[in-house]
Scaffold this motif. Structure first.
Motif, mmCIF file in Angstrom:
data_model
loop_
_atom_site.group_PDB
_atom_site.id
_atom_site.type_symbol
_atom_site.label_atom_id
_atom_site.label_comp_id
_atom_site.label_asym_id
_atom_site.label_seq_id
_atom_site.Cartn_x
_atom_site.Cartn_y
_atom_site.Cartn_z
ATOM 1 N N ASP A 1 19.800 -3.436 12.219
ATOM 2 C CA ASP A 1 18.344 -3.565 12.113
ATOM 3 C C ASP A 1 17.754 -2.597 11.087
ATOM 4 O OD1 ASP A 1 17.752 -5.569 14.207
ATOM 5 O OD2 ASP A 1 18.730 -4.110 15.482
ATOM 6 N N GLY B 1 7.575 -6.313 9.692
ATOM 7 C CA GLY B 1 6.861 -5.327 10.492
ATOM 8 C C GLY B 1 5.784 -5.921 11.386
ATOM 9 N N LYS B 2 5.673 -7.235 11.417
ATOM 10 C CA LYS B 2 4.556 -7.876 12.114
ATOM 11 C C LYS B 2 4.997 -8.857 13.199
ATOM 12 C CE LYS B 2 2.231 -8.041 7.639
ATOM 13 N NZ LYS B 2 1.751 -8.920 6.547
ATOM 14 N N THR C 1 0.815 -1.220 0.000
ATOM 15 C CA THR C 1 0.000 0.000 0.000
ATOM 16 C C THR C 1 0.849 1.271 0.000
ATOM 17 O OG1 THR C 1 -0.079 0.016 2.412
ATOM 18 C CG2 THR C 1 -1.866 -1.132 1.272
ATOM 19 N N ASP D 1 6.592 -2.788 1.850
ATOM 20 C CA ASP D 1 6.096 -1.622 2.599
ATOM 21 C C ASP D 1 7.017 -1.237 3.750
ATOM 22 O OD1 ASP D 1 3.850 -0.999 1.127
ATOM 23 O OD2 ASP D 1 2.476 -2.158 2.386
ATOM 24 N N THR D 2 7.640 -2.248 4.347
ATOM 25 C CA THR D 2 8.457 -1.977 5.536
ATOM 26 C C THR D 2 9.954 -2.192 5.298
ATOM 27 O OG1 THR D 2 7.605 -4.139 6.209
ATOM 28 C CG2 THR D 2 6.772 -2.248 7.387
ATOM 29 N N SER D 3 10.343 -2.375 4.049
ATOM 30 C CA SER D 3 11.765 -2.597 3.749
ATOM 31 C C SER D 3 12.302 -1.622 2.703
ATOM 32 C CB SER D 3 11.984 -4.038 3.279
ATOM 33 O OG SER D 3 11.414 -4.951 4.198
ATOM 34 N N LEU D 4 11.440 -0.832 2.138
ATOM 35 C CA LEU D 4 11.846 0.203 1.176
ATOM 36 C C LEU D 4 11.525 1.569 1.788
ATOM 37 C CD1 LEU D 4 10.326 -1.336 -2.101
ATOM 38 C CD2 LEU D 4 12.671 -1.582 -1.231
ATOM 39 N N TYR D 5 12.256 2.575 1.332
ATOM 40 C CA TYR D 5 12.041 3.936 1.829
ATOM 41 C C TYR D 5 11.984 4.872 0.640
ATOM 42 C CZ TYR D 5 13.032 1.926 6.297
ATOM 43 O OH TYR D 5 12.952 1.143 7.417
ATOM 44 N N TYR E 1 14.602 -5.825 13.496
ATOM 45 C CA TYR E 1 14.316 -6.222 12.106
ATOM 46 C C TYR E 1 15.312 -7.270 11.621
ATOM 47 C CZ TYR E 1 11.641 -1.777 11.741
ATOM 48 O OH TYR E 1 10.769 -0.723 11.899
ATOM 49 N N SER E 2 16.525 -7.229 12.146
ATOM 50 C CA SER E 2 17.555 -8.179 11.709
ATOM 51 C C SER E 2 17.145 -9.621 11.976
ATOM 52 C CB SER E 2 18.866 -7.894 12.440
ATOM 53 O OG SER E 2 18.656 -7.995 13.849
#
Lengths: 345, 345, 345, 345
Positions: free
Chosen positions: B292, B91-92, B74, B129-133, B101-102
């Motif tokens: 992380d 992220g969950k 999203t 969603d939680t690994s790209l910026y 995160y590591s």
């Protein structure tokens, strides 16, 4: 006065020594009421502590009554009843300012080590204003002796450094007096599980009575597997090392979960293997600490409010005249089931 | 598409491989714009990383453009320019919730290791969603490539774990790209001294240019004495290990002050000696950490506000066609003076 | 399906409404098993919550069974039993990354407020992967309903923000369900004293049963003096405001010790006076917080390990058909002695 | 000796007074070398500080030379050059043990308030061992005068309490000496933006020179909108109140982002409105603090390592004979552009 004197490895005697005198403006002379014996005293008697010279009066724990004070002492007067901290802290040096009383440049662990200690009728305590604590009205003085060393050690080096928190999992390796002190104070933080590991079934029984949720006798060499089985294969959030030998430290390396802490409390005589080839990516923290006794005021409050009952740690009672017997009982703990022994001066 | 493929120890090739496809709802396919080579890629090529199987496309760093996304994504749409984190995080899971995160149970360091990586024209990134910026408007994309791994690694594993603070003293052992990343980000906290230790005078020159207050060539085996001399005999508040061998970790044990931290960043292949017979009473903390990348948003802000200039780390530039040359240049850093190399896809 | 619908101030009805449908890839549809009523629902019914439009199904707490999931949901499948958090969090936005789920840019407190809620047979829960929690095997599901809102609210906004610690002194102003939730969870940290202040003697009786060390009925307007008398004239380390009116916040200003914290939990309708002319030099901290529910996993562990018994909070039980009666009982708590009411769907 | 004496609201005089004498074992007599005037001295002269009685020698900042010490002083000897902290701390009481020197039961801010101060040739400093700091070899003593009060105040009350961190956004409301001290020390943490708000364009110019990234003249009453515009509509992570009136505190309430901190530094004379009807769910922290000067050792290190240049704050220099002129210059800062004035004794 009577005093228990160290005379080199394996040698000690109850002797008559002169009463100590004020030597510096910050000193106090304290008449002992109660003292005790520490595992470290046994280390000294084995000759493991190079800083402790023959001729030294042993002991770094106790409760007593102020006999006299130096010109710079403002917090205490003769007649005040006080708890003696095992750590002397000037309160002024860079280390003391940062709460690292253990590394005070003119103090630290000196009582019964670099200067004469508390297993005597009187003791000279340097930096009295910042190394003694007033006994609260109505307090049990035998309970407070447990606050000189063992409870702050278990709490600061084990529980605080180990970041125990509500719902977390804790393993304590070693169910001797220090491990049990960590067990009692870990419960301040409501961890979900406290797993106690030892070789002595009696001490594991005590641990269960003191609040351990699980106990493991490590005699079969399978303690790591047992801890993993109790934690869904993940390991513990906090592993407290309370023995001081390579095997028990290695066990902690094996059972700490990613993100967890190994809080070393044990006094080690030799180096250990640190398996960084595995742990470098494990996101763990390892801490070491000689107790600072910065939490003594906090611990006094927990005792006064009955959140902590130190009397549970006391198994035997002697007079100062019987201190040689007290050492014998304490040093044969596996047989005598001794935890802490109280010596009335 | 073109891709740099690992074929077992010492073996790599630039080949044609099929473009990756969306495999899970959280996936994105990213068209690479810029990527780079990491010291870890060299470790893989030495055969040190068992999880990386022959046939794997290498690389875990880069900036690119979203090509397509799965049904569950999203935060991104095709055409968005993104920074790819070296760590994939769902992220969950329990670990991700705690910022670890590591150790994401379905992620962690998988790119260019357990799944195909970024040294290619396209890469599939799980947990997009939680690994790209998102690349901020106007950002220098080559600078951002330094935020995929090296800068968060130096910052999180070295500087944050090392508790660098205003007025403190820091030693960084190892002036390679990671050590230099720690050097750059340590300056966020205004330490009084940053002492850089290495065997390579060129890298020590770079370190001085990057802000080190002192440099020590440790070739003479006297680095510990030199650090002690610079710190009034006390040692450093923070010792950052950025090499990954026993000798450099031991140096950190020798130079850390009471109350200080050893923050391990290096990737170790063998165990080290931990001198607990001395350090048990030294009140130190040792940390290990696989990055992380939880600080990526913070680091993006420091780059955007010009508190951090990652471009300083880039010494060479290549195209994807020249990637074999890029590996050669990067792997002979002592000769080529390479720090980080940029590869344009 | 049956649902309790808000129809503007003072108006609610149990009605038949269509079963909700998946609207976004991250959604789940949950069949309710148990739900409850919150004090906030009563605020909505008074017309105090502008974001809640007439026509809304109320309720933001509950336990249920996954009925269906969107294409992006990976953590849950139909048939899974789940705890529904009162806060919906995407896990991706800047706020969620920092643990500020309450301010999630596409979530926060939306259930039973901006979107339809849980006082119904089914509810649509956005961001299911990061807003639902698996019910542990063997867990008491009524107990878990207390973890949707009230226990994390008391714990995060009161206890954690209030920095409760071993040996510290705590006052909780307001002995309603939220104040009692703070009381239960404050005991995770072994404070020396927990002083409960309220106007209702029944609730103060409950508080003593739940672990309060002292209770004060503030009807005489002398609560501040009473708290000071219990704390040696110093005041408390932590003052938890659990009412939400100026008088109770002012009481907290009067009783917080130097260095202490006022942790606001109450939902306020009007401004309060902050006496900075006195407090500027008092070294205090004031915190506000809409619950983030970041501690739900931790709280689940404390329930599973029996460190926390949420069932104590439940006084009445109803079926969904009886929900109008349940509201009546809950809203007349002074008469009915209701704390939390369980509604079986 | 010469001394500046307060004679009630609006009344002061340079007079001859007897040289102070040692009164307690912990006292030192310090011969002043340099002192300064604080905004608080102006408050006293307005009659705002009830604890300061007519007849008091003013001043709580300075650098000097130890003239004599009491019997309990161990850290200093006559001839030592020392920095005088504005806060006297015994180092022994419960507050001092916790780092709350400002609330020392026998100290705190007493110099030039409850006892005679530093705007004189000599001053008696109680608790000398823990309230004076040795001047490092080679230090600029005028720079160190800024460490008596203004820099620790800006740093502790503003920057540390405000949790400034790398990449964060900071607004400082008030660009007087204290606000500028916060500005200088905030840069220890590499925030992305520091927005300075004031009514005086000259001070805003100074702020830009000192490192502010943006300045806002709030004369138009639209400062909140301007801050919001600079922060994407979100507000700032840290709002530092450095004025002490309701309007500036309210501005901080308006500009603090969710999850942010309002760190109050200003000395307030009247209460303020706290808009809990909006802020209760905003997850903010508000802190108040009278400076503890616990960071003086840290700040000394930042000055010695040139991370902080306090000389920037000094605009005018006078002799003690000219101190009435110095007060005039300092009190008409808008005209004279005075920040801090140095007075040589």
């Amino acid at each position: 006065m009577k005093a228990l004197v160290y005379h080199g490895p394996g040698q000690k005697a109850l002797e008559t020594r002169p009463k100590p005198q004020i030597e510096a403006p910050g000193d106090a002379i304290v008449k002992l009421v109660k003292t005790t014996i520490c595992g470290t005293d046994l280390h000294i008697l084995k000759g493991d502590v190079a800083t402790c010279a023959p001729g030294r009066i042993l002991g770094h724990e106790g409760v007593g009554i102020i006999d006299s004070v130096g010109a710079g002492v403002t917090a205490f007067r003769p007649g005040d009843r006080v708890l003696i901290s095992c750590i002397s802290s000037c309160g002024k040096c860079d280390y003391c300012r940062r709460g690292l009383y253990s590394h005070c440049t003119t103090g630290g662990w000196i009582l019964g080590n670099e200067i004469d200690g508390t297993q005597a009728e009187y003791v000279r305590t340097p930096h009295a204003d910042t190394s003694l604590y007033r006994v609260p009205a109505g307090a049990d003085e035998e309970a407070l002796v447990m606050l000189s060393d063992i409870l702050p050690t278990g709490f600061e080096c084990g529980v605080l450094n180990g970041k125990v928190e509500p719902g977390s999992t804790v393993a304590i390796v070693g169910a001797g007096p220090i491990g049990l002190a960590a067990l009692l104070t870990a419960q301040f933080y409501a961890p979900a599980e406290i797993i106690m590991v030892d070789l002595d079934d009696n001490r594991l029984d005590v641990a269960r009575r003191f609040g351990a949720t699980h106990t493991i006798n490590s005699a079969d060499g399978k303690a790591a597997e047992a801890v993993k089985a109790l934690t869904g294969g993940i390991g513990v959030d906090t592993a407290i090392e309370a023995v001081g030998i390579p095997a028990t430290f290695l066990l902690c390396e094996d059972i700490v979960a990613p993100g967890g802490v190994i809080a070393n409390v044990g006094v080690h005589g030799v180096k250990v293997d640190l398996h960084l080839e595995r742990l470098w990516a494990h996101n763990i923290t390892i801490t070491t600490r000689l107790v600072d006794t910065v939490t003594t005021p906090m611990l006094l409050k927990t005792v006064q409010s009955k959140k902590l009952d130190p009397l549970q740690l006391i198994t035997h009672r002697f007079t100062l005249d019987q201190i040689i017997d007290a050492y014998d009982t304490f040093s044969r703990a596996a047989d005598t089931k001794a935890l802490k022994v109280i010596i009335s001066a």
